[in-house]
Write an enzyme that holds these catalytic residues in place. Structure first.
Site, PDB file in Angstrom:
ATOM      1  N   ASP A  88      38.375  15.922 -31.329  1.00  0.00           N
ATOM      2  CA  ASP A  88      37.468  14.783 -31.446  1.00  0.00           C
ATOM      3  C   ASP A  88      38.327  13.522 -31.438  1.00  0.00           C
ATOM      4  O   ASP A  88      39.411  13.512 -32.031  1.00  0.00           O
ATOM      5  CB  ASP A  88      36.711  14.821 -32.773  1.00  0.00           C
ATOM      6  CG  ASP A  88      35.579  15.827 -32.790  1.00  0.00           C
ATOM      7  OD1 ASP A  88      35.417  16.590 -31.805  1.00  0.00           O
ATOM      8  OD2 ASP A  88      34.849  15.864 -33.801  1.00  0.00           O
ATOM      9  N   HIS A 145      42.666  21.988 -31.005  1.00  0.00           N
ATOM     10  CA  HIS A 145      42.320  23.292 -30.453  1.00  0.00           C
ATOM     11  C   HIS A 145      42.882  23.435 -29.036  1.00  0.00           C
ATOM     12  O   HIS A 145      43.323  22.467 -28.424  1.00  0.00           O
ATOM     13  CB  HIS A 145      40.806  23.473 -30.468  1.00  0.00           C
ATOM     14  CG  HIS A 145      40.230  23.530 -31.849  1.00  0.00           C
ATOM     15  ND1 HIS A 145      39.654  24.663 -32.388  1.00  0.00           N
ATOM     16  CD2 HIS A 145      40.151  22.586 -32.828  1.00  0.00           C
ATOM     17  CE1 HIS A 145      39.258  24.417 -33.625  1.00  0.00           C
ATOM     18  NE2 HIS A 145      39.541  23.150 -33.923  1.00  0.00           N
ATOM     19  N   SER A 248      46.389  10.792 -35.924  1.00  0.00           N
ATOM     20  CA  SER A 248      47.408  10.439 -34.947  1.00  0.00           C
ATOM     21  C   SER A 248      46.896  10.593 -33.526  1.00  0.00           C
ATOM     22  O   SER A 248      45.737  10.311 -33.244  1.00  0.00           O
ATOM     23  CB  SER A 248      48.670  11.258 -35.171  1.00  0.00           C
ATOM     24  OG  SER A 248      49.754  10.672 -34.498  1.00  0.00           O
TER      25      SER A 248
END
Length: 290
Positions: A88, A145, A248
């Site tokens: 995201d 992921h 980050s």
């Protein structure tokens, strides 16, 4: 105020000390105080706790537990695509690699060799390939992921600076993502080699991978490297591969020919884990290694 002027204080203040302190605070288990801090953070950044596997704020023993919270399994369905978005966040930049040069922001580029810690042989596999730089803000989900099925071959911890990685800093600090501390994960997949880089930043207490655990600290000041070629560290598309303890950026490199990126993608666009990143890839050429 120009972006370069706006980031000048970052060259002066003690980023390492602030990061170490922030990491210590985020790991503390302080009961009601921790719950109060998390509640304030959720309100300030409008964090959607309904998506979290554990939605009760009071159940998080430390800020780090909250920050690296898991999502409900159905919260991020995977698109049917060769490459899906691994996080995201917000798109910083993406597109073709010009020779060995990656576009950072207007007036700024950096080399693939610098990004991966100086390994020219590793970087050469991505000459004229494709890249994507994805920024995770404080409000985002902070687990990373896999964009595709992959087999891990190497991991490199590269010491470096700890500048912020927000859009203003990206426009104001030359070579930002190749200057900051980072963890380089080199894998191979059906389309060939790919690299996924976790970039550290100010107050990012640590970065971790599922196969190793916390990579930093320690911060020894020297590059560290692990080889997995004789092991079967294989992760499927959509599986968690790592996480940030505080937010980050992720940078990914892919070999040529250039990827057919999602036509809806654009710099500054919000993205979600599992959405289409690229519509097509090319099968690996014989002898491709990561």
């Amino acid at each position: 105020m120009s972006d370069r002027f706006a980031v000048l204080p970052q060259y002066i203040y003690p980023k390492q000390a602030l990061t170490t302190f922030a990491g210590w605070v985020a790991g503390q288990k302080r009961g009601a105080l921790t719950t109060w801090i998390v509640r304030r953070f959720v309100a300030k950044y409008d964090v959607n706790m309904a998506e979290a596997l554990e939605s009760d704020i009071s159940r998080y023993a430390s800020f780090n537990e909250f920050f690296t919270r898991a999502l409900r399994p159905e919260a991020r369905p995977l698109a049917d695509a060769p490459l899906v978005c691994p996080v995201d966040g917000t798109i910083s930049q993406f597109g073709p690699i010009a020779g060995d040069q990656i576009f950072q922001a207007k007036g700024h580029q950096y080399s693939t060799t610098a990004l991966v810690g100086g390994d020219a042989q590793l970087a050469a596999q991505f000459r004229d390939g494709s890249f994507a730089t994805l920024y995770l803000s404080p409000r985002d989900y902070h687990r990373i992921h896999m964009p595709c099925d992959g087999r891990l071959l190497r991991m490199i911890h590269v010491p470096g600076e700890l500048f912020s990685v927000n859009p203003v800093t990206a426009r104001g600090v030359p070579g930002l993502f190749a200057r900051n501390e980072r963890v380089v994960c080199a894998s191979t997949a059906t389309h060939g080699p790919f690299v996924l880089v976790l970039v550290g930043a100010t107050i990012v207490g640590s970065m971790a991978t599922v196969w190793h655990g916390v990579v930093n600290p320690p911060r020894t000041g020297q590059p560290r490297e692990w080889h997995y070629g004789d092991q079967q560290v294989t992760l499927l598309q959509g599986e968690e591969m790592g996480r940030f303890l505080l937010g980050s950026t992720v940078v990914m490199l892919f070999p040529k020919p250039a990827l057919a990126f999602n036509p809806e993608w654009a710099p500054g666009r919000s993205i979600r884990l599992g959405e289409v990143m690229a519509l097509a890839t090319t099968p690996a050429q014989p002898g491709s290694v990561a």
